[in-house]
Design an enzyme around this catalytic site. Structure first.
Site, short mmCIF file in Angstrom:
data_model
loop_
_atom_site.label_atom_id
_atom_site.label_comp_id
_atom_site.label_asym_id
_atom_site.label_seq_id
_atom_site.Cartn_x
_atom_site.Cartn_y
_atom_site.Cartn_z
N ARG A 1 11.00 5.87 16.50
CA ARG A 1 10.95 5.06 15.28
C ARG A 1 11.97 5.57 14.26
O ARG A 1 12.65 4.79 13.60
CB ARG A 1 9.54 5.09 14.69
CG ARG A 1 8.51 4.33 15.49
CD ARG A 1 7.09 4.59 15.02
NE ARG A 1 6.89 4.29 13.61
CZ ARG A 1 6.71 3.06 13.10
NH1 ARG A 1 6.73 2.01 13.92
NH2 ARG A 1 6.51 2.89 11.81
N HIS B 1 5.83 -0.67 7.74
CA HIS B 1 5.52 0.23 6.64
C HIS B 1 4.91 -0.58 5.52
O HIS B 1 5.28 -1.74 5.30
CB HIS B 1 6.78 0.93 6.12
CG HIS B 1 7.27 2.00 7.03
ND1 HIS B 1 8.56 2.49 6.97
CD2 HIS B 1 6.65 2.68 8.04
CE1 HIS B 1 8.70 3.43 7.89
NE2 HIS B 1 7.57 3.56 8.55
N TYR C 1 5.15 -9.83 -1.21
CA TYR C 1 6.33 -10.65 -0.95
C TYR C 1 6.84 -10.43 0.48
O TYR C 1 7.10 -11.37 1.22
CB TYR C 1 7.44 -10.32 -1.95
CG TYR C 1 8.77 -10.94 -1.57
CD1 TYR C 1 9.00 -12.31 -1.74
CD2 TYR C 1 9.78 -10.17 -1.00
CE1 TYR C 1 10.20 -12.88 -1.36
CE2 TYR C 1 10.98 -10.73 -0.62
CZ TYR C 1 11.19 -12.09 -0.81
OH TYR C 1 12.38 -12.64 -0.44
N LYS D 1 -1.33 -0.64 12.52
CA LYS D 1 -1.78 0.44 11.66
C LYS D 1 -1.99 -0.02 10.22
O LYS D 1 -2.85 0.48 9.51
CB LYS D 1 -0.78 1.60 11.68
CG LYS D 1 -1.27 2.81 10.90
CD LYS D 1 -0.31 3.97 10.97
CE LYS D 1 -0.85 5.14 10.17
NZ LYS D 1 0.08 6.30 10.20
N HIS E 1 7.10 9.13 19.01
CA HIS E 1 7.11 8.64 17.63
C HIS E 1 8.49 8.79 17.00
O HIS E 1 8.85 8.03 16.10
CB HIS E 1 6.06 9.39 16.81
CG HIS E 1 5.73 8.73 15.51
ND1 HIS E 1 4.73 7.79 15.39
CD2 HIS E 1 6.27 8.85 14.27
CE1 HIS E 1 4.66 7.37 14.13
NE2 HIS E 1 5.58 8.00 13.44
N ARG F 1 4.10 1.79 17.24
CA ARG F 1 3.34 3.04 17.33
C ARG F 1 2.61 3.13 18.67
O ARG F 1 2.36 2.12 19.33
CB ARG F 1 2.35 3.14 16.17
CG ARG F 1 3.02 3.20 14.81
CD ARG F 1 2.01 3.20 13.69
NE ARG F 1 2.61 3.35 12.37
CZ ARG F 1 3.07 2.34 11.63
NH1 ARG F 1 2.99 1.10 12.10
NH2 ARG F 1 3.60 2.56 10.44
#
Length: 396
Positions: A319, A343, A353, A252, A316, A213
């Site tokens: 991405r 994410h 996990y 983020k 952006h 980002r």
């Protein structure tokens, strides 16, 4: 006594009674905060008042007036704000600032027990009319939460903010524009031909290669780069730069984000270090080496290249292009792609996990594959699926 269920699903305990020949209704509280046992206790207390010739409804109103005299909307809002212990310091500050800027002037000193739906809606509609639809939507949500807290705290019986549903225009969040994959060769040619500041071109190239980002890139320090291990460690937070807004931002997701560096990404970083390595920041500003590159730099350069950054592609959007390509290739696990995109998994068990496992070795192969895929596309377009047939590092 009965339970009143509103169309929106909210439930309220009610008691019908007669006083001086008139049929009346007494609110006993909100279910499930007030259990059946609690409601029965309140019912019995009301019956005792009636037996003594006292109207329980009038007594409750008088008690509420006395109780809420000093309870302004601002006081209750700040109290509600303090109950959200899971918020980060940065998010908590933004929420409070939003309330101060948009609601407190109109509602702050008002008695919370006297506020009607129209009172709560007025300042929110003012924000909506200014074009800040997303801000207005968040204010509506937070006002509803504040008034719900007031109900749960026994300050009011009914949440008037619930009636604001549908009153504020919804904000359809637009995805950042990204090029069709078949236009990657065109993009690479334009980047190679860019004649502006070299550091800007390197920022664009690096953004495309590792698709982090904007703030993660612009506020980066050399101390985060391990050239020996070929890894970039983006911390949850960074040391703030005096006078630079949001410069404390790191990853983020507010967890350490590890970014494997391909040979191509390392080569770019080494070039930058050769010219700008004496500074703490990797991407220094054009006019002040103690300040980071502007947040508009990459998009401004894309516009110079001829792209409409509102329609065709923006920084952006790289991405999106990378994610689409990695998924289309069919080579990489969903967890590896999601982790590299930084994410947050919705499922908390899955999130724990993924974070623990990191999938670091797979991601090393994945980012090198992506960099090689871009190099191949400098000559002509080859789809991720077709390229995966001739370059599958998982089988080597």
């Amino acid at each position: 006594m009965h339970l009143l269920v509103h169309p929106n699903g909210s439930k309220y305990w009610r008691l019908q009674y007669r006083y001086e020949g008139k049929q009346k209704m007494l609110a006993l509280g909100v279910y499930p905060e007030i259990t059946l046992a609690d409601a029965r206790v309140r019912r019995d207390e009301a019956r005792k008042l009636l037996a003594n010739g006292v109207d329980p409804g009038d007594k409750k109103k008088n008690d509420k007036v006395e109780q809420s005299k000093a309870r302004t909307f601002k006081e209750v809002a700040i109290e509600w704000h303090g109950t959200n212990k899971k918020w980060s310091e940065d998010h908590a500050h933004r929420v409070l600032k939003s309330l101060e800027d948009n609601l407190f002037a109109a509602l702050g000193e008002r008695n919370i027990a006297e506020l009607k739906t129209r009172d709560l809606l007025a300042p929110i509609k003012a924000v909506e009319m200014s074009g800040r639809l997303e801000v207005a939507a968040r204010l509506q949500q937070r006002t509803t939460a504040i008034m719900r807290y007031a109900v749960q705290s026994g300050l009011i019986d009914y949440n008037p903010a619930q009636e604001m549903a549908g009153a504020v225009a919804s904000c359809n969040r637009q995805h950042r524009p990204a090029l069709e994959l078949k236009r990657i060769p065109e993009l690479l040619t334009k980047i190679d031909s860019y004649t502006g500041r070299p550091l800007t071109r390197w920022a664009i190239e690096l953004t495309l290669l590792i698709f982090i980002r904007s703030s993660e890139l612009r506020f980066a320090r050399w101390s985060e780069i391990d050239f020996e291990a070929s890894i970039w460690t983006i911390p949850p937070e960074r040391e703030p730069i005096p006078g630079v807004k949001h410069s404390h931002r790191g990853s983020k997701m507010r967890t350490t984000h590890l970014v494997p560096l391909s040979t191509q990404a390392l080569a770019i970083l080494k070039q930058i270090k050769q010219f700008y390595g004496a500074h703490d920041l990797i991407f220094i500003g054009d006019h002040d080496s103690h300040k980071p590159m502007s947040e508009n730099t990459v998009n401004s350069a894309l516009r110079v290249m001829g792209y409409d950054t509102k329609v065709e592609v923006c920084g952006h959007g790289f991405r999106t292009m990378a994610c689409s390509s990695l998924v289309e290739s069919g080579l990489w696990s969903r967890d590896a792609v999601e982790r590299q995109m930084s994410h947050m998994a919705r499922n908390s068990v899955r999130a724990a996990y993924i974070h623990k496992a990191e999938h670091l070795e797979e991601r090393r192969l994945m980012l090198q594959w992506w960099a090689d895929f871009l190099d191949v596309n400098r000559e002509r377009f080859i789809s991720p699926f077709e390229y995966a047939k001739i370059n599958n590092p998982l089988k080597q």
